[in-house]
Design an enzyme around this catalytic site. Structure first.
Site, PDB file in Angstrom:
ATOM      1  N   ARG A  22       0.821  -1.198  -0.303  1.00 25.46           N
ATOM      2  CA  ARG A  22      -0.004   0.090   0.116  1.00 25.46           C
ATOM      3  C   ARG A  22       0.915   1.235  -0.088  1.00 25.46           C
ATOM      4  O   ARG A  22       0.525   2.232  -0.539  1.00 25.46           O
ATOM      5  CB  ARG A  22      -1.123  -0.019   1.163  1.00 25.46           C
ATOM      6  CG  ARG A  22      -2.112  -0.984   1.072  1.00 25.46           C
ATOM      7  CD  ARG A  22      -3.212  -0.873   1.890  1.00 25.46           C
ATOM      8  NE  ARG A  22      -2.691  -1.264   3.299  1.00 25.46           N
ATOM      9  CZ  ARG A  22      -3.090  -2.315   3.989  1.00 25.46           C
ATOM     10  NH1 ARG A  22      -3.772  -3.412   3.230  1.00 25.46           N
ATOM     11  NH2 ARG A  22      -2.506  -2.657   5.278  1.00 25.46           N
ATOM     12  N   ASN A  42      -4.948 -18.547  13.622  1.00 22.86           N
ATOM     13  CA  ASN A  42      -4.296 -19.253  14.509  1.00 22.86           C
ATOM     14  C   ASN A  42      -5.188 -19.384  15.807  1.00 22.86           C
ATOM     15  O   ASN A  42      -5.265 -20.350  16.375  1.00 22.86           O
ATOM     16  CB  ASN A  42      -2.982 -19.023  15.099  1.00 22.86           C
ATOM     17  CG  ASN A  42      -2.085 -18.044  14.127  1.00 22.86           C
ATOM     18  OD1 ASN A  42      -2.435 -17.194  13.588  1.00 22.86           O
ATOM     19  ND2 ASN A  42      -0.605 -18.597  13.961  1.00 22.86           N
ATOM     20  N   CYS A  43      -5.720 -18.240  15.978  1.00 19.13           N
ATOM     21  CA  CYS A  43      -6.465 -17.880  17.192  1.00 19.13           C
ATOM     22  C   CYS A  43      -7.823 -18.721  17.193  1.00 19.13           C
ATOM     23  O   CYS A  43      -8.431 -18.987  18.245  1.00 19.13           O
ATOM     24  CB  CYS A  43      -6.782 -16.394  17.461  1.00 19.13           C
ATOM     25  SG  CYS A  43      -5.262 -15.513  17.473  1.00 19.13           S
ATOM     26  N   THR A 274      16.376  -4.683  13.478  1.00 13.97           N
ATOM     27  CA  THR A 274      17.290  -5.495  14.341  1.00 13.97           C
ATOM     28  C   THR A 274      18.786  -4.756  14.533  1.00 13.97           C
ATOM     29  O   THR A 274      18.666  -3.776  13.914  1.00 13.97           O
ATOM     30  CB  THR A 274      17.244  -6.898  13.836  1.00 13.97           C
ATOM     31  OG1 THR A 274      18.027  -6.793  12.587  1.00 13.97           O
ATOM     32  CG2 THR A 274      15.990  -7.778  13.405  1.00 13.97           C
ATOM     33  N   ALA A 281      12.154  -7.081  11.899  1.00  9.96           N
ATOM     34  CA  ALA A 281      11.610  -8.198  12.535  1.00  9.96           C
ATOM     35  C   ALA A 281      10.213  -7.960  13.343  1.00  9.96           C
ATOM     36  O   ALA A 281      10.473  -6.904  13.844  1.00  9.96           O
ATOM     37  CB  ALA A 281      12.486  -9.111  13.594  1.00  9.96           C
ATOM     38  N   TYR A 434     -23.945   4.222  30.248  1.00  8.76           N
ATOM     39  CA  TYR A 434     -24.762   3.693  30.956  1.00  8.76           C
ATOM     40  C   TYR A 434     -26.200   3.625  30.753  1.00  8.76           C
ATOM     41  O   TYR A 434     -26.738   4.554  30.480  1.00  8.76           O
ATOM     42  CB  TYR A 434     -24.631   4.237  32.284  1.00  8.76           C
ATOM     43  CG  TYR A 434     -25.682   3.878  33.414  1.00  8.76           C
ATOM     44  CD1 TYR A 434     -25.778   2.476  33.599  1.00  8.76           C
ATOM     45  CD2 TYR A 434     -26.326   4.732  33.859  1.00  8.76           C
ATOM     46  CE1 TYR A 434     -26.872   2.162  34.552  1.00  8.76           C
ATOM     47  CE2 TYR A 434     -27.375   4.357  34.560  1.00  8.76           C
ATOM     48  CZ  TYR A 434     -27.681   2.831  35.051  1.00  8.76           C
ATOM     49  OH  TYR A 434     -28.692   2.691  35.894  1.00  8.76           O
TER      50      TYR A 434
HETATM   51  P1  FAD Z   1       2.817 -16.856  12.922  1.00 11.69           P
HETATM   52  O1  FAD Z   1       1.351 -15.918  12.827  1.00 11.69           O
HETATM   53  O2  FAD Z   1       3.085 -18.226  13.820  1.00 11.69           O
HETATM   54  O3  FAD Z   1       3.588 -16.934  11.724  1.00 11.69           O
HETATM   55  C1  FAD Z   1       4.812 -17.397  11.468  1.00 11.69           C
HETATM   56  C2  FAD Z   1       4.922 -18.131  10.209  1.00 11.69           C
HETATM   57  O4  FAD Z   1       6.405 -18.137   9.840  1.00 11.69           O
HETATM   58  C3  FAD Z   1       4.473 -19.677  10.142  1.00 11.69           C
HETATM   59  O5  FAD Z   1       3.571 -19.920   9.580  1.00 11.69           O
HETATM   60  C4  FAD Z   1       5.973 -20.202   9.651  1.00 11.69           C
HETATM   61  O6  FAD Z   1       5.607 -21.597   9.181  1.00 11.69           O
HETATM   62  C5  FAD Z   1       6.554 -19.354   9.125  1.00 11.69           C
HETATM   63  N1  FAD Z   1       7.962 -19.438   9.090  1.00 11.69           N
HETATM   64  C6  FAD Z   1       8.883 -19.743  10.149  1.00 11.69           C
HETATM   65  N2  FAD Z   1      10.259 -19.687   9.738  1.00 11.69           N
HETATM   66  C7  FAD Z   1      10.057 -19.706   8.394  1.00 11.69           C
HETATM   67  C8  FAD Z   1      11.073 -19.758   7.437  1.00 11.69           C
HETATM   68  N3  FAD Z   1      12.368 -20.051   7.972  1.00 11.69           N
HETATM   69  N4  FAD Z   1      10.628 -19.918   6.176  1.00 11.69           N
HETATM   70  C9  FAD Z   1       9.147 -19.692   5.609  1.00 11.69           C
HETATM   71  N5  FAD Z   1       8.306 -19.508   6.702  1.00 11.69           N
HETATM   72  C10 FAD Z   1       8.657 -19.658   7.988  1.00 11.69           C
HETATM   73  N6  FAD Z   1      -2.956 -14.251  19.909  1.00 11.69           N
HETATM   74  C11 FAD Z   1      -3.882 -13.432  20.333  1.00 11.69           C
HETATM   75  O7  FAD Z   1      -3.830 -12.327  20.524  1.00 11.69           O
HETATM   76  N7  FAD Z   1      -5.013 -14.050  20.662  1.00 11.69           N
HETATM   77  C12 FAD Z   1      -5.659 -15.396  20.668  1.00 11.69           C
HETATM   78  O8  FAD Z   1      -6.689 -15.693  21.017  1.00 11.69           O
HETATM   79  C13 FAD Z   1      -4.580 -16.039  20.294  1.00 11.69           C
HETATM   80  N8  FAD Z   1      -4.783 -17.377  20.078  1.00 11.69           N
HETATM   81  C14 FAD Z   1      -4.015 -18.292  19.611  1.00 11.69           C
HETATM   82  C15 FAD Z   1      -4.265 -19.675  19.354  1.00 11.69           C
HETATM   83  C16 FAD Z   1      -3.342 -20.493  18.941  1.00 11.69           C
HETATM   84  C17 FAD Z   1      -3.880 -21.992  18.913  1.00 11.69           C
HETATM   85  C18 FAD Z   1      -2.141 -19.887  18.752  1.00 11.69           C
HETATM   86  C19 FAD Z   1      -1.109 -21.153  17.950  1.00 11.69           C
HETATM   87  C20 FAD Z   1      -1.633 -18.806  18.896  1.00 11.69           C
HETATM   88  C21 FAD Z   1      -2.779 -17.853  19.251  1.00 11.69           C
HETATM   89  N9  FAD Z   1      -2.286 -16.406  19.380  1.00 11.69           N
HETATM   90  C22 FAD Z   1      -3.362 -15.765  19.888  1.00 11.69           C
HETATM   91  C23 FAD Z   1      -0.887 -15.868  19.058  1.00 11.69           C
HETATM   92  C24 FAD Z   1      -1.017 -15.367  17.831  1.00 11.69           C
HETATM   93  O9  FAD Z   1      -1.491 -16.460  16.713  1.00 11.69           O
HETATM   94  C25 FAD Z   1       0.562 -15.209  17.300  1.00 11.69           C
HETATM   95  O10 FAD Z   1       0.920 -14.317  18.325  1.00 11.69           O
HETATM   96  C26 FAD Z   1       0.562 -14.661  16.068  1.00 11.69           C
HETATM   97  O11 FAD Z   1       0.308 -15.427  15.070  1.00 11.69           O
HETATM   98  C27 FAD Z   1       2.027 -14.213  15.903  1.00 11.69           C
HETATM   99  O12 FAD Z   1       2.367 -13.591  14.593  1.00 11.69           O
HETATM  100  P2  FAD Z   1       3.804 -14.152  13.849  1.00 11.69           P
HETATM  101  O13 FAD Z   1       3.513 -13.645  12.369  1.00 11.69           O
HETATM  102  O14 FAD Z   1       4.809 -13.508  14.443  1.00 11.69           O
HETATM  103  O15 FAD Z   1       3.680 -15.736  13.615  1.00 11.69           O
END
Ligand code: FAD
Length: 839
Positions: A22, A42-43, A274, A281, A434
């Site tokens: 964007r 994921n949530c 970083t 990151a 309220y």
């Molecule tokens: P992610 O969303 O996990 O994404 C990281 C991605 O990077 C993954 O798909 C992985 O495959 C990919 N990856 C990693 N290394 C590499 C590589 N070397 N090459 C290519 N790809 C790679 N948070 C809330 O705030 N509320 C909630 O209710 C909540 N519920 C959750 C329930 C569950 C079951 C889970 C697992 C998490 C929950 N979370 C919740 C946490 C939330 O999902 C995470 O905080 C958020 O997804 C983090 O985002 P991220 O981009 O850092 O990581």
């Protein structure tokens, strides 16, 4: 043309890619994701396992195709970044399907690899029935196991948000769930007394809870996976979910030489840079400086990941059309989170007291228990709120709330104040929207502020639930200022009861040379009493924070180990799985059976056996095939409704509990023959109760059972004999001529049901009065109403002729509707009954 490469295609990565596009239409953006999916929820994964989210496709917020077409981002799923050459500004990538390795250069690299579940190296950890939950393939594997193997018992190791959400969702699938937690509480982010409320709720939901215990090993035994605990206990199960926390997935970052914190999270500045000037990151993999502690900390939540992703794009690229986006800074996460734990909502923001202790931050806290909205408006629900603040400055540090309704909005409001650096005084001034269905004129947020303000102003001092035993040892005078009725139902050992309304007249009874620990139900009356004492010269005193409610929850037994011992399991399972699930669909099968004719019955506010009697009355009027939807707030209703259906042969289509309201859907069957259990088919259609006692509580129990049995379609006969005759005497009895013994008995025995005493704790009639008051408060019918209902429901009441003769009770003294009979009439009734009780 700038080239941006992003590693990780879910929360942080996908958001960063979208914002970059964007801002910079001309750039090349490559999004690398090693899995098959990007931008998924994921949530939502636990709710898909439980069948709440029914369609798998709903989990996918964006598909790679849509991302490509709408944002012109080069999405490469199944491509894993295997190394980063920071000097050369290039990434090596493995195409997983083919094994092909290639590299991509970048002008800016964004890491959003997330965090991975912790999986300790314990013996037996590789068993295929041990799962972790991070991604779509993880939940697919869990769901497949549940659908194909129909596990009976699951053990969840770790009681954080994911563990508890999964506990609820596995329970939804009819699986026995045991939670094993190494700490002495669930949800480590909140404080112990708040978690205690959650413990009681989890226990009430039939989930087995082990605290202060952890896994030593896993073993295969007899087709089961056995979880061996450090305490030496063995728990056999059919599946295990490990949810003991996450660690940043930062192997790549480490190998690239980026600066990490002690836990391995990537250290970033407020622009998400970083230690390498071209690498950025975001998300679960990073540690940002907390605005509350000034220390770097990882907050692995979706909200921060998304906000950081927006900032990172702004840092990397100033908008190509000259809009001002650069220089925006990320202030760090304060840690605001929320979870649904069965019917409860548990939420928190900022620091707990435990976290303050860890960081040596001088703090104080208040606990209040107001209602979710005005108490006089229907369905107001209990609500507990704790606010932590800086002891010196009064600055807000954090808050925690547990309740059924309105928890989210209170925590969000406090989070907003917290992130702006406000003090507790801001809570007192907070002007909320309220009207009775939504709040009270003084909102829980205001209340917490008022209490904190009073403490800071020196109007009140407080002690905590865990100070009580020490203070008692030190000789404190414990003063319970609730009513005698409340005191009789439970109090802190050794406390003296003077209600706050009597206190002014009884000041002479309060010692002046001892520390006075005051308490009431939730803290308000304790404060009123404290003000009376302070203004009468007492200085060494304090009120108990959160009152008896907090103290009781925190000092109750927190666990319920061994509830799934063999035998009990079968019963509990039958009760908790009224609805069968269609194989593989995650959907209940039986719901489709609902008839088009549906009658809504509102039995909310009625106590046992009120809801069942209401059900019976409405069912009697309904045509065959009609479905009754009965709503009740009595917690025993779920079990009663099921038992009632078994007895009457009607079909229980399903029972749902939603925020403390039970709704049973029951279909009327033709003939109403028992249809479920073979043992119940032979059940007799009669019940007899011999009421021998003239104790108020026993009489009450006999009418509860009689009404319940009548509502289940049984023909009920109550046989009143000896002392039990007093129960069925008229209120205004006519004068009758009696002999000497008759007159003596008449003087000594209760005149009618209104004069009965309690079998225990009668205390000269005070106990019975308390019991009646309590029944009124809990909306339980009084004995007289129950007697009337019994007569209306066709319960036969028979007074024993022989006892009447001995006790000198005349026919005219008995209530209308009471028959007189002998032992033969009792035996006649009893012979057809499978329920014979002697009370
Ligand atoms: P992610 O969303 O996990 O994404 C990281 C991605 O990077 C993954 O798909 C992985 O495959 C990919 N990856 C990693 N290394 C590499 C590589 N070397 N090459 C290519 N790809 C790679 N948070 C809330 O705030 N509320 C909630 O209710 C909540 N519920 C959750 C329930 C569950 C079951 C889970 C697992 C998490 C929950 N979370 C919740 C946490 C939330 O999902 C995470 O905080 C958020 O997804 C983090 O985002 P991220 O981009 O850092 O990581």
């Amino acid at each position: 043309m700038a080239k941006y490469v992003i590693i990780g295609g879910v929360a942080g990565g996908a958001t960063a890619a979208a914002r970059l596009r964007r801002l910079d239409e001309s750039s090349e953006i490559i999004l690398l994701e090693r899995g098959d999916y990007i931008s998924y929820a994921n949530c939502g994964l636990p709710y898909y396992a439980g069948g709440v989210i029914k369609e798998r496709s709903k989990l996918f917020v964006m598909t790679p195709e849509k991302f490509r077409s709408t944002l012109a981002v080069d999405v490469r799923t199944g491509h894993e970044a295997s190394s980063i050459d920071a000097k050369a500004k290039s990434v090596t990538i493995v195409e997983k399907a083919t094994g092909r390795t290639y590299s991509e250069s970048y002008d800016a690299l964004v890491l959003s690899p997330g965090a991975e579940p912790v999986k300790p190296l314990l013996p037996g950890i590789d068993d295929e029935r041990i799962f972790t939950l991070r991604s779509v393939p993880d939940i697919d594997a869990i769901k497949e196991h549940i659908d194909a193997k129909r596990p009976e018992r699951a053990i969840i190791v770790g009681a954080g948000f994911i563990g508890l959400e999964m506990a609820e969702n596995l329970r939804e699938r009819g699986i026995f769930v045991t939670i094993v937690e190494a700490l002495d509480q669930v949800m480590g982010v909140i404080d112990q007394e708040m978690a205690a409320i959650v413990h009681q709720h989890i226990k009430a939901k039939g989930v087995e809870l082990y605290l202060s215990d952890s896994v030593a090993a896993f073993e295969r035994r007899g087709g089961k996976i056995v979880v061996r605990l450090k305490s030496g206990k063995d728990l056999p199960a059919d599946m295990v979910l490990l949810s003991i926390g996450v660690k940043p997935d930062t192997k790549l970052a480490k190998e690239a030489g980026l600066e990490l914190d002690q836990r391995g999270a990537i250290l970033v500045d407020q622009g998400m840079r970083t230690s390498d000037p071209f690498i950025y990151a975001v998300g679960d993999a990073v540690a940002c400086v907390s605005p509350l502690t000034g220390k770097a900390a990882a907050v692995p939540l979706a909200g921060p990941a998304n906000k950081e992703a927006r900032i990172v794009a702004d840092t990397i690229v100033a908008s190509a059309d000259g809009a001002s986006t650069g220089g925006r800074k990320y202030g760090g996460a304060i840690g605001t989170s929320i979870a649904k734990v069965f019917d409860l909502t548990v939420a928190c923001t900022g620091l707990s007291e435990k976290a303050c202790d860890r960081d040596r931050i001088a703090h104080d806290a208040v606990i209040v228990h107001p209602s979710s909205h005005a108490g006089y408006y229907p369905d107001a629900k209990p609500f507990s709120l704790k606010v932590v603040f800086d002891r010196d400055s009064g600055k807000l540090l954090g808050a925690q709330a547990v309740g059924y309704d309105g928890v989210d909005k209170r925590i969000d409001v406090i989070a907003a104040f917290l992130s702006m650096g406000a003090g507790v005084d801001a809570l007192t001034k907070f002007e909320h929207a309220y009207a009775p269905p939504f709040a009270s004129a003084k909102d829980p947020v205001n209340y917490a502020g008022f209490v904190a303000e009073n403490i800071r102003a020196g109007l009140s001092a407080q002690v905590r639930w865990n100070d009580v035993s020490r203070l008692r040892t030190e000789g404190a005078f414990l003063l319970d200022v609730r009513t005698p009725e409340e005191f009789a139902l439970g109090h802190i050992e050794g406390a003296v009861n003077i209600s706050n309304t009597d206190l002014r007249a009884r000041l002479a009874e309060i010692p002046r040379d001892r520390f006075i620990l005051l308490y009431c139900g939730v803290g308000i009356r304790g404060y009123l009493a404290e003000r009376i004492l302070r203004q009468n010269g007492w200085k060494d005193l304090a009120n108990l924070a959160g009152g008896w409610k907090t103290y009781e929850a925190a000092t109750e037994v927190q666990t319920n180990e061994d509830i799934y011992r063999p035998g009990l399991a079968a019963i509990t399972r039958a009760r908790l799985e009224p609805v069968a699930y269609a194989e593989g669909s995650g959907q209940p099968e039986a719901i489709a059976a609902l008839s088009s004719q549906t009658i809504e019955v509102d039995a909310c506010g009625l106590q046992c056996p009120g809801p069942i009697m209401r059900l019976k009355t409405e069912m009697d009027k309904a045509a065959v095939g009609t479905t009754l939807k009965v709503r009740a707030t009595d917690p025993g209703f779920a079990r009663d409704a099921e038992a009632w259906c078994h007895l009457t042969g009607n079909s229980l289509v399903g029972i749902e509990e939603n925020k403390g309201i039970f709704e049973a859907s029951i279909q009327k069957n033709a003939g109403q023959e028992p249809s479920v259990s073979p043992t119940l088919r032979s059940v007799g259609k009669e019940a007899t109760l011999i009421v021998f006692s003239d104790d108020f509580d026993r009489a009450l129990a006999s009418f509860v059972i009689a009404n319940g049995a009548a509502a289940s379609g049984k023909k009920v006969t109550m046989f009143f004999t000896f002392w039990g005759l007093s129960v069925v005497k008229r209120r205004k009895a006519p004068r009758v001529a009696k002999d000497f013994m008759g007159r003596m008995f008449g003087m000594m025995l209760p005149k009618n049901s209104g004069k009965l005493s309690l079998s225990k704790l009668n205390m000269g009639g005070m106990g019975a009065a308390m019991m009646k008051g309590r029944m009124k408060a809990k909306k339980i019918d009084q004995l007289e109403t129950m007697m009337e209902s019994a007569l209306k429901a066709g319960v036969r009441m028979t007074a024993c002729q022989m006892s009447m003769d001995i006790m000198g009770v005349a026919r005219e003294e008995l209530m209308d509707g009471v028959e007189i009979g002998g032992v033969a009439s009792y035996l006649d009734a009893a012979s057809g009954a499978n329920l014979n009780l002697f009370i």
